[in-house]
Design a protein around this motif. Structure first.
Motif, PDB file in Angstrom:
ATOM      1  N   ARG A  91       0.879  -1.469  -0.048  1.00 25.59           N
ATOM      2  CA  ARG A  91       0.245  -0.085  -0.116  1.00 25.59           C
ATOM      3  C   ARG A  91       0.895   1.300  -0.046  1.00 25.59           C
ATOM      4  O   ARG A  91       0.518   2.101  -0.389  1.00 25.59           O
ATOM      5  N   VAL A  92       2.037   1.233   0.390  1.00 25.44           N
ATOM      6  CA  VAL A  92       2.893   2.220   0.517  1.00 25.44           C
ATOM      7  C   VAL A  92       3.273   2.722  -0.735  1.00 25.44           C
ATOM      8  O   VAL A  92       3.255   3.905  -1.091  1.00 25.44           O
ATOM      9  N   SER A  93       3.540   1.920  -1.777  1.00 25.16           N
ATOM     10  CA  SER A  93       3.949   1.952  -2.996  1.00 25.16           C
ATOM     11  C   SER A  93       2.846   2.291  -4.057  1.00 25.16           C
ATOM     12  O   SER A  93       3.104   2.722  -5.320  1.00 25.16           O
ATOM     13  N   ALA A  94       1.663   1.484  -3.909  1.00 17.77           N
ATOM     14  CA  ALA A  94       0.744   1.439  -4.884  1.00 17.77           C
ATOM     15  C   ALA A  94       0.108   2.996  -5.291  1.00 17.77           C
ATOM     16  O   ALA A  94      -0.506   2.964  -6.579  1.00 17.77           O
ATOM     17  N   GLY A  95       0.318   3.813  -4.466  1.00 16.64           N
ATOM     18  CA  GLY A  95      -0.341   5.348  -4.831  1.00 16.64           C
ATOM     19  C   GLY A  95       0.697   6.021  -5.709  1.00 16.64           C
ATOM     20  O   GLY A  95       0.327   7.213  -5.857  1.00 16.64           O
ATOM     21  N   HIS A  96       1.907   5.622  -5.973  1.00 13.80           N
ATOM     22  CA  HIS A  96       3.009   6.326  -6.540  1.00 13.80           C
ATOM     23  C   HIS A  96       3.357   5.877  -8.005  1.00 13.80           C
ATOM     24  O   HIS A  96       3.242   4.658  -8.303  1.00 13.80           O
ATOM     25  N   ARG A  97       3.511   7.124  -8.915  1.00 10.46           N
ATOM     26  CA  ARG A  97       4.110   6.463 -10.195  1.00 10.46           C
ATOM     27  C   ARG A  97       5.439   6.081 -10.226  1.00 10.46           C
ATOM     28  O   ARG A  97       6.126   6.411  -9.148  1.00 10.46           O
ATOM     29  N   ILE A 136       9.827   7.740  -7.484  1.00 12.87           N
ATOM     30  CA  ILE A 136      10.683   6.618  -6.767  1.00 12.87           C
ATOM     31  C   ILE A 136      11.247   7.183  -5.418  1.00 12.87           C
ATOM     32  O   ILE A 136      11.510   6.476  -4.669  1.00 12.87           O
ATOM     33  N   ASN A 137      11.676   8.296  -5.409  1.00 13.89           N
ATOM     34  CA  ASN A 137      12.323   8.805  -4.233  1.00 13.89           C
ATOM     35  C   ASN A 137      11.377   8.966  -3.234  1.00 13.89           C
ATOM     36  O   ASN A 137      11.692   8.854  -1.883  1.00 13.89           O
ATOM     37  N   GLU A 151       9.146   6.386   2.031  1.00 18.88           N
ATOM     38  CA  GLU A 151       8.138   5.606   2.828  1.00 18.88           C
ATOM     39  C   GLU A 151       8.444   4.310   3.200  1.00 18.88           C
ATOM     40  O   GLU A 151       8.120   3.809   4.187  1.00 18.88           O
ATOM     41  N   VAL A 152       8.999   3.698   2.126  1.00 16.30           N
ATOM     42  CA  VAL A 152       9.380   2.140   2.631  1.00 16.30           C
ATOM     43  C   VAL A 152      10.295   2.039   3.297  1.00 16.30           C
ATOM     44  O   VAL A 152      10.441   1.254   4.202  1.00 16.30           O
ATOM     45  N   GLY A 153      11.442   2.886   3.492  1.00 15.70           N
ATOM     46  CA  GLY A 153      12.401   2.842   4.372  1.00 15.70           C
ATOM     47  C   GLY A 153      11.760   3.137   5.809  1.00 15.70           C
ATOM     48  O   GLY A 153      12.153   2.284   6.987  1.00 15.70           O
ATOM     49  N   HIS A 154      10.815   3.849   5.973  1.00 11.69           N
ATOM     50  CA  HIS A 154      10.367   4.081   7.165  1.00 11.69           C
ATOM     51  C   HIS A 154       9.467   3.065   7.607  1.00 11.69           C
ATOM     52  O   HIS A 154       9.369   2.429   8.959  1.00 11.69           O
ATOM     53  N   ARG A 155       8.751   2.236   6.567  1.00 12.54           N
ATOM     54  CA  ARG A 155       7.852   1.298   7.028  1.00 12.54           C
ATOM     55  C   ARG A 155       8.721  -0.075   7.392  1.00 12.54           C
ATOM     56  O   ARG A 155       8.432  -0.855   8.458  1.00 12.54           O
ATOM     57  N   MET A 156       9.773  -0.342   6.639  1.00 10.36           N
ATOM     58  CA  MET A 156      10.556  -1.312   7.047  1.00 10.36           C
ATOM     59  C   MET A 156      11.257  -1.344   8.461  1.00 10.36           C
ATOM     60  O   MET A 156      11.510  -2.242   9.076  1.00 10.36           O
ATOM     61  N   THR A 157      11.699  -0.089   8.855  1.00  9.79           N
ATOM     62  CA  THR A 157      12.443   0.066  10.103  1.00  9.79           C
ATOM     63  C   THR A 157      11.428  -0.308  11.165  1.00  9.79           C
ATOM     64  O   THR A 157      11.531  -0.721  12.327  1.00  9.79           O
ATOM     65  N   ALA A 158       9.869   0.250  11.002  1.00 10.49           N
ATOM     66  CA  ALA A 158       9.015   0.088  12.043  1.00 10.49           C
ATOM     67  C   ALA A 158       8.620  -1.536  12.004  1.00 10.49           C
ATOM     68  O   ALA A 158       8.544  -2.087  13.151  1.00 10.49           O
ATOM     69  N   TYR A 159       8.507  -1.978  10.826  1.00 12.77           N
ATOM     70  CA  TYR A 159       8.121  -3.400  10.591  1.00 12.77           C
ATOM     71  C   TYR A 159       8.991  -4.457  11.429  1.00 12.77           C
ATOM     72  O   TYR A 159       8.720  -5.210  12.114  1.00 12.77           O
ATOM     73  N   SER A 160      10.577  -4.214  11.167  1.00 13.69           N
ATOM     74  CA  SER A 160      11.398  -4.906  11.660  1.00 13.69           C
ATOM     75  C   SER A 160      11.619  -4.720  13.051  1.00 13.69           C
ATOM     76  O   SER A 160      12.056  -5.911  14.014  1.00 13.69           O
ATOM     77  N   ALA A 161      11.235  -3.593  13.807  1.00 10.18           N
ATOM     78  CA  ALA A 161      11.282  -3.351  15.176  1.00 10.18           C
ATOM     79  C   ALA A 161      10.129  -4.204  15.940  1.00 10.18           C
ATOM     80  O   ALA A 161      10.302  -4.726  17.151  1.00 10.18           O
ATOM     81  N   ILE A 162       8.982  -4.111  15.370  1.00  7.95           N
ATOM     82  CA  ILE A 162       7.655  -4.838  15.893  1.00  7.95           C
ATOM     83  C   ILE A 162       8.029  -6.193  15.587  1.00  7.95           C
ATOM     84  O   ILE A 162       7.785  -6.960  16.494  1.00  7.95           O
ATOM     85  N   GLU A 208      16.209  -0.656   0.091  1.00  8.24           N
ATOM     86  CA  GLU A 208      16.373   0.400  -1.208  1.00  8.24           C
ATOM     87  C   GLU A 208      15.300   0.039  -2.054  1.00  8.24           C
ATOM     88  O   GLU A 208      14.794  -1.215  -2.058  1.00  8.24           O
ATOM     89  N   VAL A 209      14.860   0.814  -2.707  1.00  8.79           N
ATOM     90  CA  VAL A 209      13.846   0.717  -3.710  1.00  8.79           C
ATOM     91  C   VAL A 209      14.335   1.145  -5.207  1.00  8.79           C
ATOM     92  O   VAL A 209      14.925   2.108  -5.372  1.00  8.79           O
ATOM     93  N   HIS A 210      14.077   0.220  -6.137  1.00  6.46           N
ATOM     94  CA  HIS A 210      14.594   0.390  -7.617  1.00  6.46           C
ATOM     95  C   HIS A 210      13.464   0.277  -8.483  1.00  6.46           C
ATOM     96  O   HIS A 210      12.429  -0.343  -8.182  1.00  6.46           O
ATOM     97  N   ALA A 211      13.541   1.074  -9.520  1.00  5.06           N
ATOM     98  CA  ALA A 211      12.623   1.042 -10.338  1.00  5.06           C
ATOM     99  C   ALA A 211      12.665  -0.211 -11.532  1.00  5.06           C
ATOM    100  O   ALA A 211      13.681  -0.842 -11.162  1.00  5.06           O
TER     101      ALA A 211
END
Length: 357
Positions: free
Chosen positions: A132-138, A142-143, A148-159, A175-178
């Protein structure tokens, strides 16, 4: 990826012989650096004692039915997961990095973790909210997706920290690549842009070179020769010889021009003298047809026509004294220069014959 279990081998049963005093196993694979042997003896897994020299006659080695080579060094492992974008034709790629190190080789050998990326990929797929973090972006955004993905993964790995049996696993970064198509397209645009900038830079350098050379040429051949000598493209002796030859040619040309100019001036002077002579002859012809002649006036006109100088061949005549003087009339003749009314004519003679008595 063969990590942490590098290899697994089935071991044959070691049979005793009557001539051998001690049994030895010869089919155990060599151990690479940073790995340990884990033997399966019956239903148990046993690690060969660490720090001991490998003994092919050890009881666990002789009784083992299989052996696993387990890498115990810490490794950095990358795991990919595709993420959707606003366009159905393009996707993002999440690449998460984990540090992994074996803490219990027996558990790892029992679990048969040959490729640690399998449980780690399952760990990433366990976050159902990540798409859902990336589905709303073209794909061009990518930046923003990376942040947003970096923040999500940090929270997910902590929980929900990643866990693999017998290993210590920690989340490091994301990291997110096109997609490959978009990356190839951007690379092509970048290459074209760089090629165009390179071509423009080359043209600018050529223009500057042309201006510099034009300025150098405008200063004369001496500056050009000096520039060539400084760059060691022109030999000093050859340049001196050429300058000497050019100087001699210029001197000869200048002398020829001066000679031609003097000849032209002389021709012009001769022509002007001939014109003055022709004018004087014309004037004398006009005088011969005149009834009354005033030689003072003729002399002044001749000097005026010749520029204040006597014409060639008429100098002595111009200096002749007056041939008619004012005074009393000669006896026996009518006063020359008087008309019928008796008015005086002031020293004029009616005919040149009157000059001779």
């Amino acid at each position: 990826m063969n990590y942490p279990v590098i290899a697994e081998h089935i071991l044959a049963t070691v049979q005793g012989t009557w001539w051998a005093r001690r049994r030895r196993r010869e089919d155990v694979p060599p151990l690479p650096p940073g790995a340990v042997h884990v033997f399966r003896v019956g239903g148990n897994y046993r690690t060969f004692p660490e720090g001991m020299v490998f003994d092919p006659a050890h009881p666990d080695v002789l009784d083992a039915s299989s052996v696993s080579l387990v890498d115990t060094r810490a490794r950095l492992v990358d795991v990919d997961r595709p993420l959707p974008s606003l366009s159905e034709a393009d996707n993002f790629t999440l690449r998460a990095s984990f540090t992994c190190q074996v803490t219990d080789p027996v558990v790892v050998a029992r679990q048969g973790v040959i490729d640690v990326t399998v449980p780690l990929r399952a760990y990433l797929m366990g976050d159902s909210d990540l798409p859902r973090v990336s589905a709303g972006h073209r794909v061009e955004e990518i930046n923003a997706v990376r942040t947003e993905v970096g923040h999500r993964m940090t929270a997910y790995s902590a929980i929900v920290p990643p866990r693999v049996a017998g290993m210590n696993v920690e989340f490091v970064s994301a990291e997110v690549h096109a997609s490959d198509d978009l990356r190839n397209w951007e690379q092509k645009l970048r290459d074209e842009r760089r090629a165009w900038e390179l071509q423009r830079g080359q043209r600018d350098f050529e223009t500057q070179d042309a201006l510099r050379i034009a300025e150098l040429l405008s200063q004369g051949s001496d500056h050009v020769d000096a520039f060539g000598i400084a760059r060691k493209e022109i030999d000093l002796t050859e340049a001196a010889a050429r300058i000497h030859r050019i100087t001699a040619e210029e001197t000869a040309h200048r002398r020829t021009a001066e000679t031609a100019e003097r000849a032209h001036a002389q021709t012009r002077e001769t022509a002007e003298a001939q014109i003055r002579r022709d004018m004087l002859l014309t004037l004398l012809r006009q005088m011969s047809g005149s009834e009354y002649v005033d030689y003072h006036q003729v002399l002044e006109q001749v000097l005026r026509e010749t520029g204040g100088q006597a014409a060639p061949g008429v100098g002595p005549a111009a200096e002749a004294p007056r041939m008619v003087e004012s005074g009393q009339d000669r006896p026996g003749r009518t006063m020359a220069g008087r008309d019928g009314s008796g008015d005086p004519q002031g020293g004029f003679v009616k005919d040149e014959d009157d000059l001779v008595d």
